[in-house]
Design a protein around this motif. Structure first.
Motif, PDB file in Angstrom:
ATOM      1  N   TRP A  39     -24.776  11.009 -47.445  1.00 23.61           N
ATOM      2  CA  TRP A  39     -25.286  12.046 -48.352  1.00 23.61           C
ATOM      3  C   TRP A  39     -26.677  11.728 -48.905  1.00 23.61           C
ATOM      4  O   TRP A  39     -27.152  12.413 -49.812  1.00 23.61           O
ATOM      5  N   PHE A 153     -13.312  13.917 -46.602  1.00 15.72           N
ATOM      6  CA  PHE A 153     -14.545  13.127 -46.683  1.00 15.72           C
ATOM      7  C   PHE A 153     -14.778  12.859 -48.176  1.00 15.72           C
ATOM      8  O   PHE A 153     -15.121  13.777 -48.925  1.00 15.72           O
ATOM      9  N   THR A 155     -16.767  11.021 -51.018  1.00 13.31           N
ATOM     10  CA  THR A 155     -18.045  10.345 -51.283  1.00 13.31           C
ATOM     11  C   THR A 155     -18.062   9.782 -52.700  1.00 13.31           C
ATOM     12  O   THR A 155     -17.739  10.487 -53.650  1.00 13.31           O
ATOM     13  N   THR A 213     -19.304   7.314 -47.923  1.00 13.83           N
ATOM     14  CA  THR A 213     -18.388   8.426 -47.667  1.00 13.83           C
ATOM     15  C   THR A 213     -17.266   7.911 -46.785  1.00 13.83           C
ATOM     16  O   THR A 213     -17.515   7.422 -45.684  1.00 13.83           O
ATOM     17  N   SER A 234     -14.773  15.069 -53.046  1.00 15.20           N
ATOM     18  CA  SER A 234     -14.211  15.208 -51.707  1.00 15.20           C
ATOM     19  C   SER A 234     -14.462  16.596 -51.156  1.00 15.20           C
ATOM     20  O   SER A 234     -14.426  17.591 -51.887  1.00 15.20           O
TER      21      SER A 234
END
Ligand SMILES: O=C(O)CCC(=O)C(=O)O
Length: 290
Positions: A39, A153, A155, A213, A234
């Motif tokens: 990210w 996912f 993060t 992540t 998420s």
């Protein structure tokens, strides 16, 4: 003896991994991975700090949940406390507490936060409903699978947390409660007398820090310990196969309705029934090993 979770989750550079590589190595075979810096290209990466949230939306009221022992049989439904968001952020930064803020739909309160990030193109098919999770040092997210069986996912933006993962094919050995996506097993202090099948499980673990992540494939069991107060977000994608997609739909509809209803009618008796069934299934699964 601790449960075998020594295998580390592999770590890849999320700033350079291509979609082809991600699909080939992780998404298609459904293997977890930490994508470091995935990210980095989004403003949220540096903008979203404790102070940022305190200053921009400290006034909203948030509902918080603790790790109550009695909740082991339940999906958390009633909050343990409510307070202003900035008070809560101060609390998790400075005071001992076990109050967590989970599945927090922060974007309902502040939709412009959606402009601070995008959806990395390493994968297609995002369900664009992000949630945030906040927790204090030492708080525990007890072991569960995500009810919708999506790929997750997760993060991390602030603080560190240890994540322990088990593949979904070990659900029986992990004493998955029927009609539920939880287990009563305590991963940190395994009770091998009550749960002998734990001798045969094999998990993975990792510590997430700012900018990491974690890809958790559909149905993966996860147990999280916050090593420091912090927060993450998420996003998810639809499961890769129809069995899991249907499983998620089933969990959210029939299974959840039945569990809630039976809990209302029979409460403790229903919980004991589910535990007994989970134990029977674990003993059967163990027979493949002994
Ligand atoms: O990070 C957390 O606090 C919980 C995350 C989680 O359980 C999830 O994304 O399913």
């Amino acid at each position: 003896m601790a449960i075998d979770v020594q295998t580390p989750v592999p770590v890849f550079d999320g700033t350079t991994i291509s979609r082809e590589e991600f699909y080939k190595q992780f998404y298609t075979p459904q293997k977890p991975v930490v994508l470091r810096g995935l990210w980095k290209k989004y403003p949220a990466y540096t903008k979203w700090t404790m102070d940022f949230f305190k200053q921009t939306m400290g006034d909203i009221e948030v509902a918080l949940y603790g790790n109550r022992k009695e909740d082991i049989s339940k999906t958390l439904q009633k909050p343990n406390a409510k307070m202003r968001f900035n008070e809560y952020l101060n609390l998790i930064e400075h005071e001992p507490t076990d109050l967590r803020l989970f599945l927090f739909p922060i974007f309902k309160y502040k939709p412009e936060l959606l402009n601070d990030f995008g959806y990395p193109d390493i994968v297609k098919g995002y369900i664009k409903i992000p949630f945030m999770f906040f927790g204090p040092t030492n708080s525990i997210v007890r072991m569960h699978q995500d009810i919708d069986m999506s790929n997750v996912f997760l993060t991390q933006f602030h603080g560190k947390k240890r994540v322990t993962l088990f593949s979904p094919d070990q659900s029986e050995l992990l004493y998955r409660l029927p009609f539920n996506v939880h287990s009563t097993v305590d991963v940190d202090n395994p009770d091998y007398e009550t749960y002998p099948a734990l001798n045969y499980v094999k998990g993975m673990s990792t510590v997430l820090e700012h900018g990491d992540t974690l890809f958790m494939p559909s149905g993966y069991w996860h147990h999280i310990q916050y090593l420091e107060g912090g927060f993450g977000l998420s996003v998810r994608t639809v499961a890769n196969d129809w069995e899991k997609i249907f499983g998620g739909f089933w969990n959210l509809t029939f299974q959840r309705t039945t569990d809630n209803l039976m809990r209302k009618i029979h409460d403790e008796k229903w919980f004991i029934y589910k535990k007994t069934l989970a134990e029977r299934r674990a003993l059967k699964a163990m027979k493949h090993f002994v």
